[in-house]
Design a protein around this motif. Structure first.
Motif, short mmCIF file in Angstrom:
data_model
loop_
_atom_site.label_atom_id
_atom_site.label_comp_id
_atom_site.label_asym_id
_atom_site.label_seq_id
_atom_site.Cartn_x
_atom_site.Cartn_y
_atom_site.Cartn_z
N ARG A 28 1.06 -1.32 -0.05
CA ARG A 28 -0.04 0.13 0.14
C ARG A 28 0.65 1.21 -0.20
NH1 ARG A 28 -3.55 -3.34 3.55
NH2 ARG A 28 -5.19 -3.61 2.50
N TYR A 29 1.92 1.42 0.84
CA TYR A 29 2.68 2.92 0.84
C TYR A 29 3.27 2.68 -0.45
CZ TYR A 29 6.21 6.10 2.68
OH TYR A 29 6.39 7.12 3.14
N ARG A 32 0.63 3.99 -2.95
CA ARG A 32 -0.15 4.54 -2.52
C ARG A 32 0.54 6.09 -2.56
NH1 ARG A 32 -2.62 4.98 3.36
NH2 ARG A 32 -1.17 6.06 3.03
N ASP A 33 1.87 6.03 -1.79
CA ASP A 33 2.22 6.97 -1.18
C ASP A 33 4.31 7.27 -2.47
OD1 ASP A 33 1.52 7.98 1.74
OD2 ASP A 33 1.46 5.80 1.29
N GLY A 35 4.22 5.67 -5.54
CA GLY A 35 3.61 5.55 -6.80
C GLY A 35 4.35 4.49 -7.85
N GLU A 54 -7.73 -2.80 -5.21
CA GLU A 54 -7.94 -1.48 -4.67
C GLU A 54 -6.13 -0.57 -4.92
OE1 GLU A 54 -5.37 -0.32 0.06
OE2 GLU A 54 -7.34 -2.51 -0.47
N LEU A 55 -5.04 -1.15 -4.81
CA LEU A 55 -4.06 -0.26 -5.46
C LEU A 55 -4.37 0.28 -7.13
CD1 LEU A 55 -1.82 -2.59 -4.48
CD2 LEU A 55 -2.60 -0.16 -2.80
N GLU A 56 -4.49 -0.52 -7.82
CA GLU A 56 -4.90 0.17 -8.70
C GLU A 56 -6.10 1.47 -9.07
OE1 GLU A 56 -5.18 -3.58 -12.01
OE2 GLU A 56 -6.47 -3.25 -11.33
N GLN A 57 -6.42 2.06 -7.78
CA GLN A 57 -7.38 3.20 -7.99
C GLN A 57 -6.85 4.09 -7.74
OE1 GLN A 57 -10.33 3.17 -4.78
NE2 GLN A 57 -10.65 0.83 -5.60
N HIS A 58 -4.75 3.81 -7.29
CA HIS A 58 -3.59 4.76 -7.40
C HIS A 58 -3.29 5.03 -8.20
CE1 HIS A 58 -4.89 4.93 -2.79
NE2 HIS A 58 -4.60 3.81 -2.78
#
Length: 287
Positions: A28-29, A32-33, A35, A54-58
């Motif tokens: 996640r980090y 999300r944080d 890239g 979930e991660l693909e939304q970033h």
């Protein structure tokens, strides 16, 4: 000094044991944080499929690969699919691990062998599959092997796990030297990750004992679950690991008390004192 964003941003991370706990927090980090594009590896297909969505939304690219790190061929396929799908790996995190509670003489042979195959062999399989590819690339890359506060301490009723984390730490220290000896130390950075109390499901899913002192094993599980109640969020731990890695540290620690455990271990070895039963929050309830 470079920041974690500068060093890791936009690169590819592959994380074993990514379905929950520290592995999911790192994923996640990273996505999300920082890239990063991420390859999620785990035996829990549903968990990594959900994390991928979930991660693909970033706005990053994500692969979810069902992989049992006990299987060298499966880890090799993970390397092949990661490079083919996402590109050269900038960060390899050998994170997959399991626990085992109980007196050593009560430990089932199958439980011992499972833990060794995942916690130790799995790290070796990751290095064997990925490191030659990473050394062949001209860019900077990192290898993180998950040891633990258990890798610099001793604790009763967790001997298989503690042993495995000592082994991973020694493997990582030797690997750091070997990468440098082979002439790759300037662009391949080997680092040991030593989490303290970080929230995960490792205690719930820990191996048990079939006979012998079953009560002692389950009391120790209960004690570890009490520690989990105050454990660090995996995202907070991930941020600390990435920041320390960017600073060039070798030992990446989740909390200051891990450094205290390291100092305590050094003092025990220096003065050649016999191990003593732990006290305080890591003590085992009397049975």
């Amino acid at each position: 000094m470079s920041s974690a964003q500068e060093l890791f941003g936009g690169g590819v991370a592959v994380i074993t044991g990514a379905g929950a706990g520290i592995g999911a927090g790192l994923a996640r980090y990273a996505a999300r944080d920082l890239g990063m594009n991420v390859a999620l590896a785990d035996v829990d297909a549903a968990a990594i499929a959900a994390l991928r969505a979930e991660l693909e939304q970033h706005g990053v690219r994500v692969l979810d690969v069902v992989c049992d790190v006990r299987d060298a061929a499966a880890v090799e396929r993970l390397a092949e699919s990661t490079v083919a799908g996402l590109g050269p790996v900038r960060l390899l995190v050998n994170n997959a691990g399991v626990e085992q509670f109980g007196y050593l003489w009560d430990t089932p042979v199958a439980g011992w062998e499972r833990l060794v195959a995942i916690n130790i062999n799995g790290v070796f399989h990751g290095i064997k599959a990925f490191l030659p590819r990473m050394m062949a690339e001209p860019g900077q890359s990192w290898v993180w092997n998950l040891s633990s506060i258990g890798g610099v301490s001793a604790s009763p009723l967790q001997a298989p796990y503690i042993m495995s984390k000592h082994a991973v730490l020694a493997l990582t220290e030797c690997l750091r030297q070997e990468v440098e000896l082979a002439g790759h130390g300037q662009h391949v950075h080997v680092q040991a990750v030593l989490p303290g109390a970080v929230a995960s499901n490792i205690f719930e899913s820990a191996g048990a004992v079939d006979d012998g002192d079953v009560a002692a094993a389950e009391e120790h599980r209960a004690a570890m679950l009490q520690i989990k109640a105050q454990a660090m969020d995996p995202l907070d731990a991930a941020r600390r690991f990435f920041d320390q890695a960017a600073e060039g540290e070798f030992y990446l620690l989740s909390q200051p008390f891990v450094a205290d455990a390291m100092a305590g271990r050094a003092d025990i070895l220096t003065h050649r004192r016999a191990p003593r039963l732990p006290s305080g929050e890591f003590s085992v309830p009397a049975s």
